[in-house]
Design a protein around this motif. Structure first.
Motif, PDB file in Angstrom:
ATOM      1  N   UNK A 196     -18.184   1.540 -12.783  1.00  0.00           N
ATOM      2  CA  UNK A 196     -19.164   0.966 -13.639  1.00  0.00           C
ATOM      3  C   UNK A 196     -20.295   1.941 -13.925  1.00  0.00           C
ATOM      4  N   UNK A 197     -20.670   2.647 -13.014  1.00  0.00           N
ATOM      5  CA  UNK A 197     -21.667   3.584 -13.196  1.00  0.00           C
ATOM      6  C   UNK A 197     -21.361   4.651 -14.054  1.00  0.00           C
ATOM      7  N   UNK A 198     -20.260   5.070 -13.872  1.00  0.00           N
ATOM      8  CA  UNK A 198     -19.618   6.159 -14.459  1.00  0.00           C
ATOM      9  C   UNK A 198     -19.085   5.938 -16.169  1.00  0.00           C
ATOM     10  N   UNK A 199     -18.850   4.681 -16.342  1.00  0.00           N
ATOM     11  CA  UNK A 199     -18.520   4.118 -17.632  1.00  0.00           C
ATOM     12  C   UNK A 199     -19.700   4.055 -18.237  1.00  0.00           C
ATOM     13  N   UNK A 223     -28.027  -2.400 -11.660  1.00  0.00           N
ATOM     14  CA  UNK A 223     -28.247  -1.402 -11.167  1.00  0.00           C
ATOM     15  C   UNK A 223     -29.108  -0.470 -12.028  1.00  0.00           C
ATOM     16  N   UNK A 224     -29.735   0.649 -11.763  1.00  0.00           N
ATOM     17  CA  UNK A 224     -30.691   1.226 -12.670  1.00  0.00           C
ATOM     18  C   UNK A 224     -29.960   2.737 -12.676  1.00  0.00           C
ATOM     19  N   UNK A 225     -29.824   3.146 -14.027  1.00  0.00           N
ATOM     20  CA  UNK A 225     -29.324   4.344 -14.415  1.00  0.00           C
ATOM     21  C   UNK A 225     -30.411   5.133 -15.069  1.00  0.00           C
ATOM     22  N   UNK A 226     -30.766   6.206 -14.840  1.00  0.00           N
ATOM     23  CA  UNK A 226     -32.013   7.078 -15.666  1.00  0.00           C
ATOM     24  C   UNK A 226     -33.109   6.014 -16.132  1.00  0.00           C
ATOM     25  N   UNK A 235     -29.776  -1.960 -15.789  1.00  0.00           N
ATOM     26  CA  UNK A 235     -28.242  -2.357 -16.423  1.00  0.00           C
ATOM     27  C   UNK A 235     -27.786  -3.677 -15.729  1.00  0.00           C
ATOM     28  N   UNK A 236     -27.706  -4.709 -16.291  1.00  0.00           N
ATOM     29  CA  UNK A 236     -27.236  -5.929 -15.697  1.00  0.00           C
ATOM     30  C   UNK A 236     -25.628  -5.760 -15.898  1.00  0.00           C
ATOM     31  N   UNK A 237     -25.247  -6.213 -14.670  1.00  0.00           N
ATOM     32  CA  UNK A 237     -23.567  -6.220 -14.382  1.00  0.00           C
ATOM     33  C   UNK A 237     -23.117  -7.764 -14.177  1.00  0.00           C
ATOM     34  N   UNK A 238     -22.205  -7.913 -15.161  1.00  0.00           N
ATOM     35  CA  UNK A 238     -21.515  -9.295 -14.836  1.00  0.00           C
ATOM     36  C   UNK A 238     -19.902  -9.103 -14.510  1.00  0.00           C
ATOM     37  N   UNK A 239     -19.531  -9.288 -13.460  1.00  0.00           N
ATOM     38  CA  UNK A 239     -18.262  -9.011 -13.120  1.00  0.00           C
ATOM     39  C   UNK A 239     -17.644 -10.420 -13.706  1.00  0.00           C
ATOM     40  N   UNK A 240     -16.301 -10.295 -14.288  1.00  0.00           N
ATOM     41  CA  UNK A 240     -15.681 -11.635 -14.573  1.00  0.00           C
ATOM     42  C   UNK A 240     -14.080 -11.241 -14.659  1.00  0.00           C
ATOM     43  N   UNK A 241     -13.355 -12.346 -14.917  1.00  0.00           N
ATOM     44  CA  UNK A 241     -11.954 -12.010 -14.815  1.00  0.00           C
ATOM     45  C   UNK A 241     -11.545 -11.768 -16.454  1.00  0.00           C
ATOM     46  N   UNK A 242     -11.751 -10.443 -16.610  1.00  0.00           N
ATOM     47  CA  UNK A 242     -11.398  -9.944 -17.963  1.00  0.00           C
ATOM     48  C   UNK A 242     -10.778  -8.646 -17.803  1.00  0.00           C
ATOM     49  N   UNK A 243     -10.105  -8.060 -18.836  1.00  0.00           N
ATOM     50  CA  UNK A 243      -9.183  -6.906 -18.658  1.00  0.00           C
ATOM     51  C   UNK A 243     -10.011  -5.552 -18.888  1.00  0.00           C
TER      52      UNK A 243
END
Length: 242
Positions: A53-56, A12-15, A19-27
């Motif tokens: 994710x964007x808000x974070x 995604x792109x923010x401002x 931003x590279x996003x990697x979703x994985x089985x983490x907490x």
């Protein structure tokens, strides 16, 4: 978008920041900014939505911008032309390159106190000269890593099944925990040797603790009390052309 080993990757792109996003089985969600140019990578639990994710990321935007500015402010070696008189680094020490054209095998030699000789055939291109230096750097790491592993594996209680050296744009080292494999960045041949030791220990500790949490830091404090100094050195040392 690609899916591999229970990881889902997207961007995604923010401002105006990719931003590279990697979703994985983490907490927990983790935001990292990596050298050399401030690449932003988010490791996120599988259940989080893109809006979450964007808000974070937005909540950490000032920190992200500060880290990116720090990387951009770092001194960088100019693009190498592989000619006599250039400066090149070997385990943190600066050497003056001396190019010697002669018929025969391409090779490198360190000449005390601070000369790095490159022997090449007449007419060898800058690209091929750079390849000779790259393979020499690789050989320097291959000569040092086994001793570091022999020292640290029994101390940490973890054995490496396989290790290797490769060019990496965002990490000094990486590991495959399930296969007990580690990789170190080729650029470490240019950094102080203490930094190579730090990266080796860092990856071995990941076999004990996957995440960069307090448990991980406690292990690092136990095994290598000066690890933060080594980390900071890597963050401020001149960055080479990859």
């Amino acid at each position: 978008m690609s899916i591999s080993n229970l990881e889902i990757e997207s961007q995604i792109i923010i401002r105006d920041i990719p931003i590279q996003i990697v979703r994985k089985p983490i907490k927990n969600l983790h935001v990292g900014v990596y050298p050399p140019h401030g690449h932003v990578r988010v490791a996120a639990p599988l259940h989080l939505t893109e809006d979450n994710i964007r808000l974070a990321v937005i909540s950490r935007l000032s920190w992200i911008k500060k880290q990116r500015a720090n990387f951009e402010a770092q001194p960088r070696q100019s693009k190498r032309e592989m000619v006599s008189g250039e400066s090149h680094y070997v385990f943190g020490e600066r050497y003056r390159l001396e190019v010697i054209e002669r018929r025969g095998r391409h090779e490198m030699a360190l000449i005390p106190p601070k000369t790095l000789q490159l022997f090449v055939n007449p007419g060898t291109s800058p690209q091929n000269r750079a390849l000779v230096l790259t393979e020499w750097y690789r050989a320097q790491l291959r000569a040092r890593i086994p001793d570091l592993l022999d020292h640290w594996q029994p101390i940490i209680g973890q054995d490496v099944a396989e290790w290797g050296i490769k060019k990496m744009k965002t990490k000094w080292g990486s590991c495959n925990i399930s296969q007990h494999r580690i990789w170190v960045n080729l650029e470490l041949a240019k950094k102080p040797v203490e930094c190579l030791e730090y990266v080796v220990v860092h990856e071995l500790v990941h076999f004990l603790e996957r995440h960069h949490n307090q448990r991980f830091k406690a292990y690092m404090d136990q095994y290598l009390p000066n690890w933060r100094e080594c980390r900071d050195i890597l963050n401020r040392e001149p960055l080479g052309e990859l």
